[in-house]
Scaffold this motif. Structure first.
Motif, mmCIF file in Angstrom:
data_model
loop_
_atom_site.group_PDB
_atom_site.id
_atom_site.type_symbol
_atom_site.label_atom_id
_atom_site.label_comp_id
_atom_site.label_asym_id
_atom_site.label_seq_id
_atom_site.Cartn_x
_atom_site.Cartn_y
_atom_site.Cartn_z
ATOM 1 N N UNK A 177 0.815 -1.190 0.000
ATOM 2 C CA UNK A 177 0.000 0.000 0.000
ATOM 3 C C UNK A 177 0.860 1.256 0.000
ATOM 4 N N UNK A 178 2.065 1.179 0.469
ATOM 5 C CA UNK A 178 2.927 2.349 0.483
ATOM 6 C C UNK A 178 3.552 2.601 -0.892
ATOM 7 N N UNK A 179 3.491 1.634 -1.785
ATOM 8 C CA UNK A 179 4.070 1.813 -3.114
ATOM 9 C C UNK A 179 3.376 2.928 -3.896
ATOM 10 N N UNK A 180 2.023 3.019 -3.930
ATOM 11 C CA UNK A 180 1.389 4.104 -4.670
ATOM 12 C C UNK A 180 1.608 5.467 -4.019
ATOM 13 N N UNK A 181 1.892 5.506 -2.730
ATOM 14 C CA UNK A 181 2.076 6.784 -2.055
ATOM 15 C C UNK A 181 3.392 7.437 -2.481
ATOM 16 N N UNK A 182 4.423 6.650 -2.760
ATOM 17 C CA UNK A 182 5.727 7.178 -3.162
ATOM 18 C C UNK A 182 5.653 8.046 -4.410
ATOM 19 N N UNK A 183 5.065 7.555 -5.517
ATOM 20 C CA UNK A 183 4.959 8.398 -6.717
ATOM 21 C C UNK A 183 4.078 9.629 -6.499
ATOM 22 N N UNK A 184 3.062 9.474 -5.660
ATOM 23 C CA UNK A 184 2.178 10.604 -5.383
ATOM 24 C C UNK A 184 2.939 11.710 -4.657
ATOM 25 N N UNK A 185 3.750 11.331 -3.681
ATOM 26 C CA UNK A 185 4.552 12.317 -2.966
ATOM 27 C C UNK A 185 5.584 12.961 -3.896
ATOM 28 N N UNK A 186 6.162 12.182 -4.782
ATOM 29 C CA UNK A 186 7.134 12.732 -5.721
ATOM 30 C C UNK A 186 6.470 13.755 -6.639
ATOM 31 N N UNK A 187 5.242 13.469 -7.068
ATOM 32 C CA UNK A 187 4.522 14.417 -7.926
ATOM 33 C C UNK A 187 4.146 15.672 -7.154
ATOM 34 N N UNK A 188 3.781 15.507 -5.880
ATOM 35 C CA UNK A 188 3.449 16.668 -5.069
ATOM 36 C C UNK A 188 4.670 17.552 -4.836
ATOM 37 N N UNK A 189 5.838 16.948 -4.729
ATOM 38 C CA UNK A 189 7.052 17.731 -4.542
ATOM 39 C C UNK A 189 7.432 18.474 -5.819
ATOM 40 N N UNK A 190 7.076 17.951 -6.963
ATOM 41 C CA UNK A 190 7.385 18.617 -8.233
ATOM 42 C C UNK A 190 6.375 19.717 -8.566
ATOM 43 N N UNK A 191 5.257 19.747 -7.871
ATOM 44 C CA UNK A 191 4.193 20.712 -8.169
ATOM 45 C C UNK A 191 4.658 22.164 -8.064
ATOM 46 N N UNK A 192 5.364 22.591 -7.009
ATOM 47 C CA UNK A 192 5.795 24.001 -6.974
ATOM 48 C C UNK A 192 6.725 24.363 -8.140
ATOM 49 N N UNK A 193 7.607 23.466 -8.523
ATOM 50 C CA UNK A 193 8.510 23.762 -9.643
ATOM 51 C C UNK A 193 7.727 23.891 -10.946
ATOM 52 N N UNK A 194 6.746 23.020 -11.147
ATOM 53 C CA UNK A 194 5.933 23.088 -12.369
ATOM 54 C C UNK A 194 5.075 24.335 -12.387
ATOM 55 N N UNK A 195 4.542 24.723 -11.224
ATOM 56 C CA UNK A 195 3.705 25.923 -11.202
ATOM 57 C C UNK A 195 4.557 27.170 -11.450
ATOM 58 N N UNK A 196 5.794 27.209 -10.929
ATOM 59 C CA UNK A 196 6.680 28.333 -11.225
ATOM 60 C C UNK A 196 6.982 28.390 -12.714
ATOM 61 N N UNK A 197 7.201 27.230 -13.298
ATOM 62 C CA UNK A 197 7.479 27.193 -14.735
ATOM 63 C C UNK A 197 6.262 27.688 -15.517
ATOM 64 N N UNK A 198 5.064 27.276 -15.093
ATOM 65 C CA UNK A 198 3.846 27.740 -15.769
ATOM 66 C C UNK A 198 3.663 29.237 -15.632
ATOM 67 N N UNK A 199 3.964 29.774 -14.444
ATOM 68 C CA UNK A 199 3.846 31.218 -14.238
ATOM 69 C C UNK A 199 4.863 31.964 -15.091
ATOM 70 N N UNK A 200 6.069 31.436 -15.182
ATOM 71 C CA UNK A 200 7.089 32.073 -16.023
ATOM 72 C C UNK A 200 6.678 32.059 -17.489
ATOM 73 N N UNK A 201 6.088 30.952 -17.945
ATOM 74 C CA UNK A 201 5.613 30.885 -19.333
ATOM 75 C C UNK A 201 4.507 31.918 -19.575
ATOM 76 N N UNK A 202 3.598 32.018 -18.612
ATOM 77 C CA UNK A 202 2.508 32.980 -18.740
ATOM 78 C C UNK A 202 3.046 34.407 -18.768
ATOM 79 N N UNK A 203 4.002 34.708 -17.910
ATOM 80 C CA UNK A 203 4.598 36.043 -17.866
ATOM 81 C C UNK A 203 5.283 36.355 -19.196
ATOM 82 N N UNK A 204 5.995 35.384 -19.752
ATOM 83 C CA UNK A 204 6.663 35.592 -21.037
ATOM 84 C C UNK A 204 5.644 35.870 -22.144
#
Length: 80
Positions: free
Chosen positions: A1-28
């Motif tokens: 049961x902990x196996x699906x939680x690992x990828x979910x946490x990894x995706x949650x950790x990447x969320x701020x970086x992706x949102x910054x990238x999206x904001x930078x694209x929008x600003x450009x």
């Protein structure tokens, strides 16, 4: 049961970086829109200069038609 939680946490950790990238694209995109009308304006000027003979001919045709309508209306007053 902990196996699906690992990828979910990894995706949650990447969320701020992706949102910054999206904001930078929008600003450009927003700040580059100022450059687009210049290109479109240049295209419009080029298009008008290329089609100048067509515009001159069309304007002459409109003028001639309006003059003919005016003269026709003027002479129809005299007919009665």
């Amino acid at each position: 049961m902990s196996a699906p939680v690992g990828p979910l946490l990894a995706q949650l950790q990447q969320l701020p970086a992706r949102s910054r990238q999206g904001i930078n694209d929008l600003r450009r995109r927003l700040f580059q829109q100022g450059e687009k009308p210049k290109k479109e304006g240049q295209f419009l000027r080029t298009s008008l200069s290329v089609h100048r003979p067509v515009w001159i001919t069309a304007t002459g045709g409109v003028y001639t038609s309006l003059a003919a309508v005016y003269l026709t209306m003027r002479y129809l007053k005299r007919v009665r």
